[in-house]
Design an enzyme around this catalytic site. Structure first.
Site, PDB file in Angstrom:
ATOM      1  N   ASP A 334      31.918  44.338  35.090  1.00  9.47           N
ATOM      2  CA  ASP A 334      31.101  43.703  36.128  1.00  9.47           C
ATOM      3  C   ASP A 334      29.600  43.934  35.913  1.00  9.47           C
ATOM      4  OD1 ASP A 334      33.359  42.746  37.405  1.00  9.47           O
ATOM      5  OD2 ASP A 334      33.566  44.540  38.652  1.00  9.47           O
ATOM      6  N   ARG A 365      30.446  33.924  34.172  1.00  8.23           N
ATOM      7  CA  ARG A 365      29.252  34.775  34.113  1.00  8.23           C
ATOM      8  C   ARG A 365      28.535  34.690  32.774  1.00  8.23           C
ATOM      9  NH1 ARG A 365      31.361  40.008  37.562  1.00  8.23           N
ATOM     10  NH2 ARG A 365      30.868  39.055  39.570  1.00  8.23           N
TER      11      ARG A 365
HETATM   12  C1  S3P Z   1      38.730  45.201  39.573  1.00  8.35           C
HETATM   13  C2  S3P Z   1      38.986  44.943  38.259  1.00  8.35           C
HETATM   14  C3  S3P Z   1      38.120  44.111  37.407  1.00  8.35           C
HETATM   15  C4  S3P Z   1      36.760  43.843  38.044  1.00  8.35           C
HETATM   16  C5  S3P Z   1      36.850  43.557  39.503  1.00  8.35           C
HETATM   17  C6  S3P Z   1      37.519  44.699  40.243  1.00  8.35           C
HETATM   18  C7  S3P Z   1      39.684  46.035  40.330  1.00  8.35           C
HETATM   19  O1  S3P Z   1      38.793  42.879  37.182  1.00  8.35           O
HETATM   20  O2  S3P Z   1      36.114  42.780  37.388  1.00  8.35           O
HETATM   21  O3  S3P Z   1      35.556  43.365  40.060  1.00  8.35           O
HETATM   22  O4  S3P Z   1      39.327  46.507  41.433  1.00  8.35           O
HETATM   23  O5  S3P Z   1      40.802  46.250  39.841  1.00  8.35           O
HETATM   24  P1  S3P Z   1      39.866  42.761  35.966  1.00  8.35           P
HETATM   25  O6  S3P Z   1      40.660  43.979  35.975  1.00  8.35           O
HETATM   26  O7  S3P Z   1      40.701  41.551  36.241  1.00  8.35           O
HETATM   27  O8  S3P Z   1      39.003  42.606  34.734  1.00  8.35           O
END
Ligand code: S3P
Length: 458
Positions: A334, A365
């Site tokens: 992120d 993004r």
């Molecule tokens: C998150 C996992 C990430 C991240 C998201 C929050 C989580 O996504 O980008 O903002 O809380 O498990 P991905 O695991 O799909 O990459």
């Protein structure tokens, strides 16, 4: 006790914002609670027996959508006047069928994790979200959950709105993640909770492990095993006794990234960021910034309810371009937009490799960052291999030009990243819509301005 609203109003009012060059960034702050941990604390609290007390819950729109959904599923979730949240759980297997559609707003984490949790219950739920969430791929979650025995009817590509027909009789699976996604891993582990037997997720690259840590905190058995090929097998034993717990949510390292980068970029800055979550699977940005020459001291390292935290002292630094390896992506997934803002002000070129997953976040993004930087006069290239190359202006005596309006496509992190960039550009940077900042960082503008930023309505 104040009962928070049962459903959140969608973010409809457009809020253009503008950020102008600032002097030193100074102060001592605590950014809001970790979004990932906040979602999970509400979900696990809702299926535990007894009361879960949550200190420092992120009260951003994404998490409030999760709270509203847990209420529709039968749990109580209330905030007291002091800002402490109390969740009274229904017990594992006892979630009720919601009488309304579960609207997850902008939040992919809320949607995907909750789809996993309800898949293991004999109830039918309809999920929807805003225009951004309803574009995002859900097949990555529905496919393994279908293998376990849940059924889904969604739009093409498995997109929301989507109906989950859950079952109290799922079969455990062993599933190798095709993408490095903590959301997919968590959805399967949460479905495995109410499933007799052992459910295993195998991840080739480490992704954030907040679900595993918190499941253990609530009393579940979660084991890990290193496989011969280096991958990690994570196994949850089904049908545990989950008991309500107290949770202290650390400050979100993903939110702390914005003031941290602002302080690095502005001469004379010294900023203390208190209580920041330092889970090693989340700290890729900080490792990268230190490699770029950032002066960041990680003070008072300690453990808070199973999660490592530290206070970060950040001082202005002359940053240099680096190559960010693809295998670092899960630990800073992120943070690429704000790293790109830092890279635009660094001396030399920064190359970020392996950014394919950025294309399916709240916005594409990779495209939005590249376009926004180009509008601000920064030289950028997107590679066919989903890499991003940013040519920094540092060392030239001039910052990036700025003087542009950047499109945000309903993406909070794009908005915040470009407002941080605007603190260091020759001319102000505007974003077309800052309303979505409330999904993850309520109070962002006031907090940043309190440190010396000049962010206002455009
Ligand atoms: C998150 C996992 C990430 C991240 C998201 C929050 C989580 O996504 O980008 O903002 O809380 O498990 P991905 O695991 O799909 O990459």
């Amino acid at each position: 006790m104040t009962q928070a609203p049962a459903t959140q109003a969608p973010i409809t009012q457009v809020k253009p914002l503008r950020s102008a060059a600032t002097g030193a960034i100074q102060g001592s702050i605590r950014v809001p609670g970790d979004k990932s941990i906040s979602h999970r604390s509400l979900m696990l609290g809702a299926i535990a027996v007894g009361e879960t007390v949550i200190h420092g819950l992120l009260e951003g729109e994404d998490v409030l959508h999760t709270a509203a959904a847990m209420r529709l599923l039968g749990a109580q979730a209330e905030r007291d006047a002091a800002g402490v949240w109390r969740v009274r759980g229904v017990g594992l297997g006892a979630l009720q069928e919601p009488a309304q559609v579960l609207d997850m707003g902008n939040s992919g984490t809320a949607a995907r994790l909750l789809m996993g949790l309800v898949a293991g219950h004999p109830i039918t739920c309809v999920f929807t979200g805003d225009a951004s969430l309803n574009k995002r791929p859900m097949a990555r979650v529905t496919k393994p959950l279908e293998e376990m025995g849940a059924r889904f009817v969604g739009r093409s590509g498995g997109r929301l709105p989507l109906t989950v027909v859950g079952s109290g009789d799922l079969v455990p699976i062993s599933y190798r993640l095709p993408v490095a996604s903590a959301q997919v891993k968590s959805a399967i582990l949460l479905a495995g909770l109410n499933t007799a037997g052992a459910t295993t997720v195998i991840e080739a690259e480490p992704t954030r492990d907040h679900t595993e840590l918190m499941l253990r905190h609530f009393g579940a058995t979660v084991t890990t095993e290193r496989l011969a090929d280096g991958a990690l097998a994570v196994t949850v034993t089904g049908q545990p006794e989950l008991t309500g717990r107290t949770i202290h949510v650390p400050a979100d390292p993903s939110s702390a990234a914005f003031p941290a980068v602002a302080a690095l970029l502005r001469p004379g800055s010294e900023l203390l960021l208190n209580d920041v979550g330092m889970n090693p699977r989340r700290t890729g940005l900080y490792d990268t910034l230190v490699e770029m020459g950032a002066d960041i001291a990680f003070e008072n390292r300690r453990d808070q309810a199973g999660e490592p935290v530290a206070d970060l002292r950040v001082r202005h630094s002359a940053l240099k371009g680096v190559v960010v390896p693809a295998d670092r992506a899960p630990s800073m997934i992120d943070e690429y937009p704000v790293l790109a803002a830092a890279a635009a002000c660094a001396e030399g070129t920064t190359v970020m490799l392996g950014l394919k997953e950025l294309r399916v976040k709240e916005s594409d993004r990779l495209a939005m960052v590249a376009e926004g930087l180009a509008r601000c006069g920064v030289s950028v290239e997107v590679g066919a291999d989903d890499s991003l190359t940013v040519h920094g202006t540092g060392g030239t005596g001039k910052g990036p030009k700025g003087g542009a309006t950047v499109l945000t496509a309903m993406d909070h992190r794009i908005a915040m990243s470009f407002l941080v960039l605007g603190m260091a550009t020759e001319e102000p940077v505007s974003v077309d819509d800052g309303a979505f900042i409330d999904t993850s960082f309520p109070g962002f503008v006031g907090l940043m301005n309190g440190l010396g930023a000049k962010i206002g309505e455009a």
